[in-house]
Design an enzyme around this catalytic site. Structure first.
Site, PDB file in Angstrom:
ATOM      1  N   SER A  11      18.645  -0.074  19.892  1.00 14.17           N
ATOM      2  CA  SER A  11      19.133  -0.911  21.070  1.00 14.17           C
ATOM      3  C   SER A  11      20.545  -1.465  20.625  1.00 14.17           C
ATOM      4  O   SER A  11      20.501  -2.348  19.927  1.00 14.17           O
ATOM      5  CB  SER A  11      18.158  -1.982  21.542  1.00 14.17           C
ATOM      6  OG  SER A  11      18.945  -2.810  22.623  1.00 14.17           O
ATOM      7  N   HIS A  36      18.919   3.301  23.197  1.00 14.21           N
ATOM      8  CA  HIS A  36      18.651   2.115  24.474  1.00 14.21           C
ATOM      9  C   HIS A  36      19.756   1.279  24.779  1.00 14.21           C
ATOM     10  O   HIS A  36      20.170   0.507  23.893  1.00 14.21           O
ATOM     11  CB  HIS A  36      17.250   1.436  23.789  1.00 14.21           C
ATOM     12  CG  HIS A  36      16.538   0.662  24.810  1.00 14.21           C
ATOM     13  ND1 HIS A  36      15.941   1.244  25.846  1.00 14.21           N
ATOM     14  CD2 HIS A  36      16.583  -0.891  25.035  1.00 14.21           C
ATOM     15  CE1 HIS A  36      15.410  -0.008  26.599  1.00 14.21           C
ATOM     16  NE2 HIS A  36      16.023  -0.924  26.239  1.00 14.21           N
ATOM     17  N   ASP A  38      20.766  -1.794  27.281  1.00 16.66           N
ATOM     18  CA  ASP A  38      20.427  -3.039  27.845  1.00 16.66           C
ATOM     19  C   ASP A  38      21.207  -3.616  28.833  1.00 16.66           C
ATOM     20  O   ASP A  38      22.255  -4.356  28.458  1.00 16.66           O
ATOM     21  CB  ASP A  38      19.685  -4.116  27.162  1.00 16.66           C
ATOM     22  CG  ASP A  38      18.413  -3.928  26.293  1.00 16.66           C
ATOM     23  OD1 ASP A  38      17.564  -3.623  26.827  1.00 16.66           O
ATOM     24  OD2 ASP A  38      18.528  -3.895  25.047  1.00 16.66           O
ATOM     25  N   MET A  40      22.088  -6.328  31.694  1.00 21.40           N
ATOM     26  CA  MET A  40      21.638  -7.777  32.041  1.00 21.40           C
ATOM     27  C   MET A  40      22.480  -8.341  33.272  1.00 21.40           C
ATOM     28  O   MET A  40      23.953  -8.212  33.024  1.00 21.40           O
ATOM     29  CB  MET A  40      21.407  -8.549  31.096  1.00 21.40           C
ATOM     30  CG  MET A  40      20.339  -8.028  30.043  1.00 21.40           C
ATOM     31  SD  MET A  40      20.413  -9.434  28.380  1.00 21.40           S
ATOM     32  CE  MET A  40      19.233  -8.260  27.337  1.00 21.40           C
ATOM     33  N   HIS A  69      18.171   0.747  30.398  1.00 24.80           N
ATOM     34  CA  HIS A  69      17.365  -0.430  30.978  1.00 24.80           C
ATOM     35  C   HIS A  69      17.886  -1.234  31.825  1.00 24.80           C
ATOM     36  O   HIS A  69      18.532  -2.318  31.205  1.00 24.80           O
ATOM     37  CB  HIS A  69      16.482  -0.997  29.652  1.00 24.80           C
ATOM     38  CG  HIS A  69      15.698  -2.148  29.951  1.00 24.80           C
ATOM     39  ND1 HIS A  69      15.127  -3.060  29.108  1.00 24.80           N
ATOM     40  CD2 HIS A  69      14.975  -2.621  31.147  1.00 24.80           C
ATOM     41  CE1 HIS A  69      14.277  -3.767  29.386  1.00 24.80           C
ATOM     42  NE2 HIS A  69      14.198  -3.639  30.663  1.00 24.80           N
ATOM     43  N   MET A  71      18.124  -4.593  33.776  1.00 16.22           N
ATOM     44  CA  MET A  71      17.262  -5.944  33.936  1.00 16.22           C
ATOM     45  C   MET A  71      18.335  -6.468  35.086  1.00 16.22           C
ATOM     46  O   MET A  71      18.861  -7.755  34.534  1.00 16.22           O
ATOM     47  CB  MET A  71      17.238  -6.609  32.800  1.00 16.22           C
ATOM     48  CG  MET A  71      16.244  -6.070  31.763  1.00 16.22           C
ATOM     49  SD  MET A  71      16.360  -6.575  29.942  1.00 16.22           S
ATOM     50  CE  MET A  71      17.361  -5.461  29.322  1.00 16.22           C
ATOM     51  N   MET A 142       7.430  -4.467  28.546  1.00 12.42           N
ATOM     52  CA  MET A 142       7.996  -5.294  27.741  1.00 12.42           C
ATOM     53  C   MET A 142       7.105  -6.280  26.630  1.00 12.42           C
ATOM     54  O   MET A 142       6.208  -6.725  26.943  1.00 12.42           O
ATOM     55  CB  MET A 142       8.810  -6.355  28.884  1.00 12.42           C
ATOM     56  CG  MET A 142       9.886  -5.685  29.330  1.00 12.42           C
ATOM     57  SD  MET A 142      11.495  -5.133  28.475  1.00 12.42           S
ATOM     58  CE  MET A 142      11.941  -6.363  27.515  1.00 12.42           C
ATOM     59  N   ASP A 181       9.438  -2.553  23.772  1.00 10.59           N
ATOM     60  CA  ASP A 181      10.827  -3.046  23.798  1.00 10.59           C
ATOM     61  C   ASP A 181      10.633  -4.561  23.547  1.00 10.59           C
ATOM     62  O   ASP A 181      10.362  -5.303  24.513  1.00 10.59           O
ATOM     63  CB  ASP A 181      11.498  -2.812  25.069  1.00 10.59           C
ATOM     64  CG  ASP A 181      13.020  -3.377  25.234  1.00 10.59           C
ATOM     65  OD1 ASP A 181      13.617  -3.647  23.879  1.00 10.59           O
ATOM     66  OD2 ASP A 181      13.557  -3.038  26.039  1.00 10.59           O
TER      67      ASP A 181
END
Ligand code: DX5
Ligand code: ZN
Length: 224
Positions: A11, A36, A38, A40, A69, A71, A142, A181
């Site tokens: 990640s 991966h 992330d 946010m 991913h 979020m 998660m 994750d």
């Protein structure tokens, strides 16, 4: 690659961002096939990371499969930018807000030729994913509260849900990947594997150690 193949996904959140290109290369050299990413938004989760521009930057550095991913709220509003940036899979949260709907967002990801996934916050039961399980390539369970790297693996709260997802998938002849994750290390990855996971997102445990290749090999060996 199907859901019987185990994969360790570094990640980027845990990489050294003063040298993103070199870190992406380090992951690739360490044997990563999927990376991966992330995203946010500071609203759906209590942290802000990066957006489409970072995905595009990473895309320029590698041919690795980019597992994005989101979020964020309103993933449908921002979707085109992540598609254009070069994502291969886009995972969205069932708990987030949408201008349209989760179903329509998944359909748009598919129509663009990408893979799509649904993510579940630790508090969200597996049943919340049921309306979508026929239309996804990946279900992300998660194993920490989303927002930050370096948190402990929530075994008690999340493993029964993962096992329920695995049982439902297998009983219905479905094929989606099961991804975990958060807090995934050599001692927690086998627990996730036992409960059905085949995709293991590893931030701290992959980018953290100075010898990433050794770390990746140890993580892979833990889920054989
Ligand atoms: C958490 C992120 C994770 C994070 C995992 O909100 O979704 O992908 O990078 O970090 P570690 O592996 O350090 O728990
Ligand atoms: Zn993630």
């Amino acid at each position: 690659m199907d859901h019987t193949t185990n994969l360790i996904l570094p990640s980027l959140l845990a990489a050294d961002w003063t040298q993103v290109g070199a870190e992406v290369k380090r992951a690739e050299d360490a044997g990563a096939k999927w990376l991966h990413l992330d995203v946010m938004d500071g609203a759906f989760v209590d942290n802000i990371s990066f957006g489409p521009q970072m995905v595009q930057t990473v895309r320029k550095c590698t041919d690795m499969y980019l597992d994005v991913h989101l979020m964020i709220h309103r993933a449908d509003h921002y979707l085109e930018r992540f598609i254009k940036a070069g994502a291969n899979n886009i995972t969205i949260h069932v708990e987030a807000n949408y201008d349209t709907s989760v179903t329509e967002t998944l359909q748009r990801i598919r129509a663009a030729g990408l893979h799509c996934g649904i993510a579940l916050h630790p508090d969200t039961p597996f049943e919340a994913a049921l309306p979508y399980v026929n239309d996804i390539d990946l279900l992300l369970v998660m194993t920490v509260v989303p927002g930050f790297g370096g948190q402990p693996f929530m075994e008690k709260e999340t493993m029964p849900k993962l096992a329920a997802a695995r049982d439902h998938r297998d009983a219905n002849g479905l094929k989606f990947h099961l991804e975990v994750d958060g807090g995934v290390y050599t001692h927690t990855a086998p627990i996730a594997k036992q409960n059905g996971a085949n995709l293991f997102v590893c931030g701290t445990s992959s980018f953290g150690p100075p010898d990433m290749k050794q770390a990746m090999n140890e993580l892979a060996a833990a889920v054989v």
